[in-house]
Write a protein that holds these residues in place. Structure first.
Motif, PDB file in Angstrom:
ATOM      1  N   GLY A  39     -30.089  30.860 -18.079  1.00 30.04           N
ATOM      2  CA  GLY A  39     -29.755  30.860 -16.660  1.00 30.04           C
ATOM      3  C   GLY A  39     -28.306  30.502 -16.391  1.00 30.04           C
ATOM      4  O   GLY A  39     -27.999  29.880 -15.384  1.00 30.04           O
ATOM      5  N   GLY A  40     -27.405  30.857 -17.265  1.00 32.21           N
ATOM      6  CA  GLY A  40     -25.994  30.540 -17.078  1.00 32.21           C
ATOM      7  C   GLY A  40     -25.617  29.126 -17.483  1.00 32.21           C
ATOM      8  O   GLY A  40     -24.467  28.734 -17.361  1.00 32.21           O
ATOM      9  N   CYS A  41     -26.578  28.349 -17.963  1.00 37.43           N
ATOM     10  CA  CYS A  41     -26.312  26.966 -18.390  1.00 37.43           C
ATOM     11  C   CYS A  41     -26.303  26.893 -19.918  1.00 37.43           C
ATOM     12  O   CYS A  41     -27.088  27.548 -20.580  1.00 37.43           O
ATOM     13  N   LEU A  42     -25.416  26.076 -20.418  1.00 40.63           N
ATOM     14  CA  LEU A  42     -25.311  25.859 -21.850  1.00 40.63           C
ATOM     15  C   LEU A  42     -25.709  24.426 -22.148  1.00 40.63           C
ATOM     16  O   LEU A  42     -25.272  23.496 -21.471  1.00 40.63           O
ATOM     17  N   SER A  43     -26.569  24.250 -23.144  1.00 38.51           N
ATOM     18  CA  SER A  43     -26.894  22.895 -23.590  1.00 38.51           C
ATOM     19  C   SER A  43     -26.878  22.871 -25.111  1.00 38.51           C
ATOM     20  O   SER A  43     -27.121  23.876 -25.770  1.00 38.51           O
ATOM     21  N   LEU A  44     -26.551  21.716 -25.636  1.00 36.80           N
ATOM     22  CA  LEU A  44     -26.524  21.523 -27.077  1.00 36.80           C
ATOM     23  C   LEU A  44     -27.823  20.854 -27.483  1.00 36.80           C
ATOM     24  O   LEU A  44     -28.109  19.733 -27.065  1.00 36.80           O
ATOM     25  N   GLU A  45     -28.622  21.548 -28.270  1.00 41.38           N
ATOM     26  CA  GLU A  45     -29.916  21.030 -28.692  1.00 41.38           C
ATOM     27  C   GLU A  45     -29.784  20.073 -29.865  1.00 41.38           C
ATOM     28  O   GLU A  45     -30.485  19.081 -29.933  1.00 41.38           O
ATOM     29  N   ASP A  46     -28.909  20.416 -30.790  1.00 38.72           N
ATOM     30  CA  ASP A  46     -28.799  19.625 -32.008  1.00 38.72           C
ATOM     31  C   ASP A  46     -27.360  19.694 -32.508  1.00 38.72           C
ATOM     32  O   ASP A  46     -26.757  20.770 -32.503  1.00 38.72           O
ATOM     33  N   VAL A  47     -26.828  18.554 -32.900  1.00 42.26           N
ATOM     34  CA  VAL A  47     -25.485  18.495 -33.475  1.00 42.26           C
ATOM     35  C   VAL A  47     -25.584  17.696 -34.768  1.00 42.26           C
ATOM     36  O   VAL A  47     -26.069  16.569 -34.766  1.00 42.26           O
ATOM     37  N   ARG A  48     -25.128  18.290 -35.850  1.00 43.76           N
ATOM     38  CA  ARG A  48     -25.105  17.610 -37.146  1.00 43.76           C
ATOM     39  C   ARG A  48     -23.690  17.707 -37.702  1.00 43.76           C
ATOM     40  O   ARG A  48     -23.133  18.797 -37.753  1.00 43.76           O
ATOM     41  N   ALA A  49     -23.150  16.580 -38.084  1.00 47.64           N
ATOM     42  CA  ALA A  49     -21.771  16.558 -38.563  1.00 47.64           C
ATOM     43  C   ALA A  49     -21.664  15.734 -39.839  1.00 47.64           C
ATOM     44  O   ALA A  49     -22.309  14.704 -39.977  1.00 47.64           O
ATOM     45  N   ARG A  50     -20.834  16.212 -40.745  1.00 51.34           N
ATOM     46  CA  ARG A  50     -20.501  15.491 -41.973  1.00 51.34           C
ATOM     47  C   ARG A  50     -18.998  15.460 -42.088  1.00 51.34           C
ATOM     48  O   ARG A  50     -18.398  16.517 -42.197  1.00 51.34           O
ATOM     49  N   PRO A  51     -18.341  14.339 -42.030  1.00 52.46           N
ATOM     50  CA  PRO A  51     -18.834  13.000 -41.710  1.00 52.46           C
ATOM     51  C   PRO A  51     -19.276  12.925 -40.245  1.00 52.46           C
ATOM     52  O   PRO A  51     -19.049  13.844 -39.473  1.00 52.46           O
ATOM     53  N   ALA A  52     -19.889  11.809 -39.909  1.00 48.78           N
ATOM     54  CA  ALA A  52     -20.440  11.635 -38.568  1.00 48.78           C
ATOM     55  C   ALA A  52     -19.379  11.847 -37.495  1.00 48.78           C
ATOM     56  O   ALA A  52     -18.212  11.511 -37.672  1.00 48.78           O
ATOM     57  N   LEU A  53     -19.812  12.402 -36.365  1.00 50.68           N
ATOM     58  CA  LEU A  53     -18.932  12.697 -35.241  1.00 50.68           C
ATOM     59  C   LEU A  53     -19.098  11.595 -34.198  1.00 50.68           C
ATOM     60  O   LEU A  53     -20.213  11.335 -33.748  1.00 50.68           O
ATOM     61  N   PRO A  54     -18.016  10.919 -33.806  1.00 50.90           N
ATOM     62  CA  PRO A  54     -18.136   9.885 -32.779  1.00 50.90           C
ATOM     63  C   PRO A  54     -18.565  10.498 -31.444  1.00 50.90           C
ATOM     64  O   PRO A  54     -18.215  11.636 -31.124  1.00 50.90           O
ATOM     65  N   LEU A  55     -19.331   9.773 -30.656  1.00 57.99           N
ATOM     66  CA  LEU A  55     -19.804  10.278 -29.375  1.00 57.99           C
ATOM     67  C   LEU A  55     -18.654  10.649 -28.440  1.00 57.99           C
ATOM     68  O   LEU A  55     -18.775  11.573 -27.635  1.00 57.99           O
ATOM     69  N   ASP A  56     -17.537   9.954 -28.550  1.00 54.45           N
ATOM     70  CA  ASP A  56     -16.383  10.263 -27.703  1.00 54.45           C
ATOM     71  C   ASP A  56     -15.829  11.660 -27.971  1.00 54.45           C
ATOM     72  O   ASP A  56     -15.117  12.217 -27.138  1.00 54.45           O
ATOM     73  N   ASP A  57     -16.148  12.237 -29.137  1.00 56.48           N
ATOM     74  CA  ASP A  57     -15.639  13.556 -29.490  1.00 56.48           C
ATOM     75  C   ASP A  57     -16.545  14.698 -29.031  1.00 56.48           C
ATOM     76  O   ASP A  57     -16.184  15.857 -29.192  1.00 56.48           O
ATOM     77  N   LEU A  58     -17.719  14.402 -28.460  1.00 53.27           N
ATOM     78  CA  LEU A  58     -18.608  15.471 -28.018  1.00 53.27           C
ATOM     79  C   LEU A  58     -17.984  16.357 -26.936  1.00 53.27           C
ATOM     80  O   LEU A  58     -18.147  17.577 -26.990  1.00 53.27           O
ATOM     81  N   PRO A  59     -17.258  15.812 -25.941  1.00 54.37           N
ATOM     82  CA  PRO A  59     -16.609  16.719 -24.973  1.00 54.37           C
ATOM     83  C   PRO A  59     -15.597  17.655 -25.631  1.00 54.37           C
ATOM     84  O   PRO A  59     -15.470  18.812 -25.247  1.00 54.37           O
ATOM     85  N   VAL A  60     -14.900  17.172 -26.641  1.00 52.49           N
ATOM     86  CA  VAL A  60     -13.939  18.016 -27.361  1.00 52.49           C
ATOM     87  C   VAL A  60     -14.692  19.103 -28.128  1.00 52.49           C
ATOM     88  O   VAL A  60     -14.268  20.257 -28.151  1.00 52.49           O
ATOM     89  N   LEU A  61     -15.825  18.744 -28.721  1.00 51.14           N
ATOM     90  CA  LEU A  61     -16.644  19.729 -29.427  1.00 51.14           C
ATOM     91  C   LEU A  61     -17.070  20.833 -28.469  1.00 51.14           C
ATOM     92  O   LEU A  61     -16.991  22.013 -28.803  1.00 51.14           O
ATOM     93  N   ALA A  62     -17.492  20.456 -27.270  1.00 54.52           N
ATOM     94  CA  ALA A  62     -17.902  21.456 -26.285  1.00 54.52           C
ATOM     95  C   ALA A  62     -16.757  22.403 -25.956  1.00 54.52           C
ATOM     96  O   ALA A  62     -16.962  23.609 -25.826  1.00 54.52           O
ATOM     97  N   GLU A  63     -15.551  21.877 -25.819  1.00 52.41           N
ATOM     98  CA  GLU A  63     -14.392  22.728 -25.540  1.00 52.41           C
ATOM     99  C   GLU A  63     -14.100  23.670 -26.706  1.00 52.41           C
ATOM    100  O   GLU A  63     -13.744  24.828 -26.494  1.00 52.41           O
ATOM    101  N   TRP A  64     -14.259  23.190 -27.937  1.00 48.43           N
ATOM    102  CA  TRP A  64     -13.986  24.019 -29.106  1.00 48.43           C
ATOM    103  C   TRP A  64     -14.945  25.206 -29.175  1.00 48.43           C
ATOM    104  O   TRP A  64     -14.536  26.315 -29.512  1.00 48.43           O
ATOM    105  N   ILE A  65     -16.223  24.973 -28.919  1.00 48.80           N
ATOM    106  CA  ILE A  65     -17.206  26.038 -29.113  1.00 48.80           C
ATOM    107  C   ILE A  65     -17.404  26.905 -27.876  1.00 48.80           C
ATOM    108  O   ILE A  65     -18.010  27.964 -27.973  1.00 48.80           O
ATOM    109  N   GLU A  66     -16.880  26.497 -26.739  1.00 51.36           N
ATOM    110  CA  GLU A  66     -17.141  27.212 -25.492  1.00 51.36           C
ATOM    111  C   GLU A  66     -16.677  28.669 -25.532  1.00 51.36           C
ATOM    112  O   GLU A  66     -17.437  29.581 -25.200  1.00 51.36           O
ATOM    113  N   GLY A  67     -15.452  28.914 -25.941  1.00 54.40           N
ATOM    114  CA  GLY A  67     -14.928  30.276 -25.976  1.00 54.40           C
ATOM    115  C   GLY A  67     -15.682  31.181 -26.937  1.00 54.40           C
ATOM    116  O   GLY A  67     -16.179  32.242 -26.539  1.00 54.40           O
TER     117      GLY A  67
END
Length: 151
Positions: A39-67
């Motif tokens: 419906g035009g909405c994007l949600s992240l169901e699961d995020v797995r990172a090695r090494p672990a990704l700090p929660l503060d970096d999730l908005p940056v992750l969203a910007e990286w994958i958006e395009g």
């Protein structure tokens, strides 16, 4: 970065699509994301990172994958914004009508027991900060109760 479709469900004239997104870095770090577009909405169901990704970096992750995710979904880039984020936004009215619609979305989400800010984000196509501003404007216009008591 690579994006590929995982699966798709068509129901009641709408489509919900899941995508795998992988970011691989030269130092060996890797981020795998399962993203859902519905419906035009994007949600992240699961995020797995090695090494672990700090929660503060999730908005940056969203910007990286958006395009790349928008391209995989078939959304066309906006004209005149070369190098900017590719974001297809639904038409959302401004002024008093837009504030009233924001309030309606907010209240419906509250009654439904879901996150009202996320509901406004999905309805407007804006990010969290802009959606919070729209909610504040709806409160200032008297369409929503004050968020907290002022001292």
């Amino acid at each position: 970065m690579s994006v590929w479709p995982a699966w798709e469900v068509r129901e009641d004239g709408g489509t919900t699509s899941w995508f795998h997104v992988r970011l691989a870095f030269t130092d060996g770090a890797r981020i795998d994301v399962l993203a859902v577009v519905s419906g035009g909405c994007l949600s992240l169901e699961d995020v797995r990172a090695r090494p672990a990704l700090p929660l503060d970096d999730l908005p940056v992750l969203a910007e990286w994958i958006e395009g790349p995710l928008s391209e995989a979904c078939g959304a066309a880039p906006e004209a005149g914004e070369a190098g900017a984020r590719n974001r297809a936004r639904p038409a959302w009215p401004g002024g008093i009508e837009g504030r009233w619609l924001v309030a309606r979305e907010y209240r419906a989400a509250q009654e439904g027991g879901v996150d009202p800010v996320l509901a406004v984000m999905c309805a407007t196509g804006h990010g969290r900060r802009r959606s919070l501003r729209l909610i504040a404007q709806a409160r200032d216009a008297g369409f929503l109760a004050p968020g907290h008591a002022r001292r």
